[in-house]
Design an enzyme around this catalytic site. Structure first.
Site, PDB file in Angstrom:
ATOM      1  N   ARG A  62      38.475  51.645  60.263  1.00  0.00           N
ATOM      2  CA  ARG A  62      39.131  50.334  60.240  1.00  0.00           C
ATOM      3  C   ARG A  62      38.220  49.290  60.904  1.00  0.00           C
ATOM      4  NH1 ARG A  62      42.944  49.528  63.731  1.00  0.00           N
ATOM      5  NH2 ARG A  62      44.031  51.474  63.346  1.00  0.00           N
ATOM      6  N   TYR A  95      42.840  25.940  44.403  1.00  0.00           N
ATOM      7  CA  TYR A  95      43.340  27.209  43.879  1.00  0.00           C
ATOM      8  C   TYR A  95      44.803  27.383  44.307  1.00  0.00           C
ATOM      9  CZ  TYR A  95      43.858  32.258  43.305  1.00  0.00           C
ATOM     10  OH  TYR A  95      44.310  33.503  42.951  1.00  0.00           O
ATOM     11  N   ASP A 131      35.897  26.893  50.891  1.00  0.00           N
ATOM     12  CA  ASP A 131      36.013  27.917  49.857  1.00  0.00           C
ATOM     13  C   ASP A 131      34.933  27.623  48.817  1.00  0.00           C
ATOM     14  OD1 ASP A 131      36.625  29.455  47.618  1.00  0.00           O
ATOM     15  OD2 ASP A 131      38.793  29.332  47.915  1.00  0.00           O
ATOM     16  N   LYS A 138      35.372  37.189  42.257  1.00  0.00           N
ATOM     17  CA  LYS A 138      34.838  36.311  41.216  1.00  0.00           C
ATOM     18  C   LYS A 138      33.330  36.539  41.057  1.00  0.00           C
ATOM     19  CE  LYS A 138      39.106  35.066  41.369  1.00  0.00           C
ATOM     20  NZ  LYS A 138      39.600  33.903  42.094  1.00  0.00           N
TER      21      LYS A 138
HETATM   22  C1  LIG Z   1      40.583  33.702  43.073  1.00  0.00           C
HETATM   23  C2  LIG Z   1      40.412  32.680  44.121  1.00  0.00           C
HETATM   24  C3  LIG Z   1      40.925  32.879  45.413  1.00  0.00           C
HETATM   25  C4  LIG Z   1      41.726  34.108  45.793  1.00  0.00           C
HETATM   26  O1  LIG Z   1      40.947  35.261  45.770  1.00  0.00           O
HETATM   27  P1  LIG Z   1      41.532  36.727  45.404  1.00  0.00           P
HETATM   28  O2  LIG Z   1      40.315  37.587  45.454  1.00  0.00           O
HETATM   29  O3  LIG Z   1      42.172  36.644  44.056  1.00  0.00           O
HETATM   30  O4  LIG Z   1      42.519  37.070  46.454  1.00  0.00           O
HETATM   31  C5  LIG Z   1      40.688  31.898  46.359  1.00  0.00           C
HETATM   32  N1  LIG Z   1      40.002  30.771  46.053  1.00  0.00           N
HETATM   33  C6  LIG Z   1      39.509  30.548  44.821  1.00  0.00           C
HETATM   34  C7  LIG Z   1      38.749  29.296  44.543  1.00  0.00           C
HETATM   35  C8  LIG Z   1      39.698  31.487  43.811  1.00  0.00           C
HETATM   36  O5  LIG Z   1      39.221  31.260  42.580  1.00  0.00           O
END
Ligand SMILES: *Cc1c(COP(=O)(O)O)cnc(C)c1O
Length: 384
Positions: A56, A108, A181, A206
Site C-alpha cells: 500500500r 471535465y 489538470d 487518457k
Molecule cells: C477523464 C478525465 C478525468 C478523470 O479521470 P479518470 O481516469 O476517468 O478517473 C479528469 N480530467 C479530465 C480532463 C479527464 O479527461
C-alpha cells in the site's frame, strides 16, 4: 545511466527507454511486474530492500511509472493513483473543513460533479469561475482567497485555453496553490509546473497510457517537501488509493510511445479541425490549433509541438443532426474517453444535458490512424 547524462535527455528518449529502467535480475530490457504485497525484513528486523514493507506504501511498479512521469514533467516527484478521479480526490481531501476552493467552470464534468458534492459534505466554500478569462479568475482569487484552485487546459470538452502562469500568480498572491489538470495537454505539449502550477494532474487513463486499457491517475509536484504533497502521500498510503502493479506496468509501457503518439494525434487533429472548418454542415470548430480560436495565441505560447488530440465541433441542425452524423461514423468508435490510439466520438449533450453544452456538439478524440481515412469517414458521415 549516469545522472549527468539523464538530466539532459529529452522526452522522446526518456519515454522510449522508460527512464533507463531494466530488469536488474535478468538483464532484460523491460522491467518486471512485481505482484508482492509484502516484503521481507532482515535478521535485525530492518526492511531488506529499499525500505519496502507493504505494497500500500511501497509499490515497485508504481514507483517506476512515477519516476518516468516525474522526468517527463520536469517534476520533483510524482504519484500514481487508480484513476484520474482518485488523484483529484486525493488533492481535495487535503482541504480542511471550512476552507475555500476555486475551480474553473465548464471543465471535465466528472471533476465538477465530485468536487461540488465533496465541498458540500465538507463545508468547503466552492467558487466556480471561467478561468480562461484571466481577469475573472484573478478577481475571484482576490475576493475569495482560495486555499486551492483547479484549472484544466485545454478544457474538456470546450477546448478553452487557460493562462497557467497568470492563474498561478493570482492564486499565489493570496497564499493559495494551483493544481492544473493537464490531461488533454500531456507533458509532451505543456509542462504545467514550468508555467507555475504547484501540482500537475493527469487522468493517465487518457493519453499517458494511450491504449484505452488502463484506468489510472497521476500527480506531479514542483516541491516534494511541500505540506500538501506530504498530506497527499499520507492519504494515499493510509486510505489506500494505490495503482495495482499490472496497471502501473502497462502505464509505463504505454508511456514509452507517448511523445510519438501525441505528435501524431496532434497532427491528425489539426488536419481534421481544418477540414471541418470548411465543411458546410459544420457550424463551429473548437480547436486551439486554429488561428480563429480565441485561445490560439496563448496556446501557441503554452503548447509546444501541437495542440493535442481533443477537438469539438458543432453540427448544424442540433442534436438530431449531430446524432445522425455520429451514428454514421464507421472508423470513430462512439465511446467516451480520449487520448487513445483509436479515434472516438461523443455526443456530450446526451451525457451532460444540464451544463449548457450545445446540442449539436460532437467531441472527438483523434487517434493515430491515417488522417485521410479519418477525413473520408467524417465526409461520408456529414454528407458530402
Ligand atoms: C477523464 C478525465 C478525468 C478523470 O479521470 P479518470 O481516469 O476517468 O478517473 C479528469 N480530467 C479530465 C480532463 C479527464 O479527461
Amino acid at each position: 545511466m549516469s545522472s549527468k547524462f539523464s538530466d539532459t535527455l529529452l522526452p522522446a528518449t526518456i519515454a522510449a527507454q522508460a527512464g533507463g529502467l531494466l530488469d536488474d535480475g535478468t538483464g532484460g530490457v523491460v522491467p518486471p511486474i512485481h505482484p508482492a504485497t509484502t516484503f521481507v525484513r532482515d535478521e535485525n528486523y530492518v526492511p531488506a530492500v529499499d525500505g519496502n514493507v507493504y505494497s500500500r506504501s511501497h509499490a515497485p511498479n508504481g514507483r517506476m511509472a512515477e519516476g518516468v512521469l516525474a522526468k517527463l514533467e520536469g517534476a520533483a516527484d510524482a504519484m500514481v493513483f487508480p484513476s484520474g478521479m482518485a488523484a483529484v480526490a486525493a488533492v481535495f481531501r487535503t482541504l480542511p473543513a471550512g476552507a475555500t476552493a476555486l475551480i474553473q467552470s465548464q471543465i471535465y464534468w466528472g471533476t465538477t460533479a465530485w468536487i461540488r458534492d465533496f465541498c458540500t459534505r465538507r463545508d468547503i466554500t466552492l467558487i466556480e469561475v471561467e478561468a480562461a478569462d484571466t481577469q475573472a479568475f484573478a478577481q475571484a482569487c482576490t475576493t475569495h482567497k482560495p486555499a486551492l484552485a483547479l484549472i484544466e487546459t485545454p478544457s474538456n470538452p470546450w477546448l478553452r485555453i487557460v493562462d497557467i502562469t497568470a492563474c498561478a500568480d493570482a492564486v499565489h498572491g493570496v497564499g493559495g496553490l494551483l493544481v492544473a489538470d493537464m490531461t488533454t495537454s500531456t507533458p509532451v505539449l505543456t509542462r504545467g509546473l514550468a508555467f507555475g502550477a504547484d501540482i500537475a494532474m493527469h487522468s493517465a487513463t487518457k493519453a499517458l497510457n494511450g491504449h484505452s486499457d488502463v484506468l489510472a491517475g497521476a500527480l506531479a509536484v514542483a516541491d516534494a517537501d511541500s505540506a500538501i504533497w506530504k498530506a497527499i502521500r499520507l492519504d494515499r498510503d493510509t486510505a489506500g488509493a494505490v495503482l495495482g502493479p499490472f496497471e502501473a506496468w502497462l502505464l509505463l509501457r504505454g508511456m514509452r510511445t507517448l511523445p510519438l503518439r501525441v505528435e501524431r494525434m496532434s497532427q491528425n487533429a489539426q488536419k481534421l479541425a481544418e477540414y471541418l472548418s470548411d465543411h458546410p454542415a459544420v457550424e463551429t470548430v473548437l480547436y486551439p490549433g486554429l488561428p480563429t480560436h480565441t485561445g490560439h495565441a496563448l496556446a501557441c505560447a503554452q503548447m509546444k509541438g501541437g495542440f493535442g488530440p481533443l477537438l469539438s465541433f458543432v453540427v448544424k441542425g442540433g442534436a438530431p443532426a449531430a446524432l445522425m452524423a455520429a451514428g454514421r461514423l464507421q472508423l470513430f468508435h462512439r465511446a467516451t474517453s480520449l487520448g487513445g490510439v483509436e479515434s472516438l466520438v461523443e455526443h456530450r449533450h446526451t451525457i451532460e444535458p444540464h451544463t449548457g453544452i450545445p446540442e449539436g456538439l460532437l467531441r472527438v478524440s483523434v487517434g493515430i490512424e491515417d488522417a485521410g481515412d479519418l477525413i473520408d469517414d467524417l465526409a461520408q458521415a456529414l454528407g458530402q
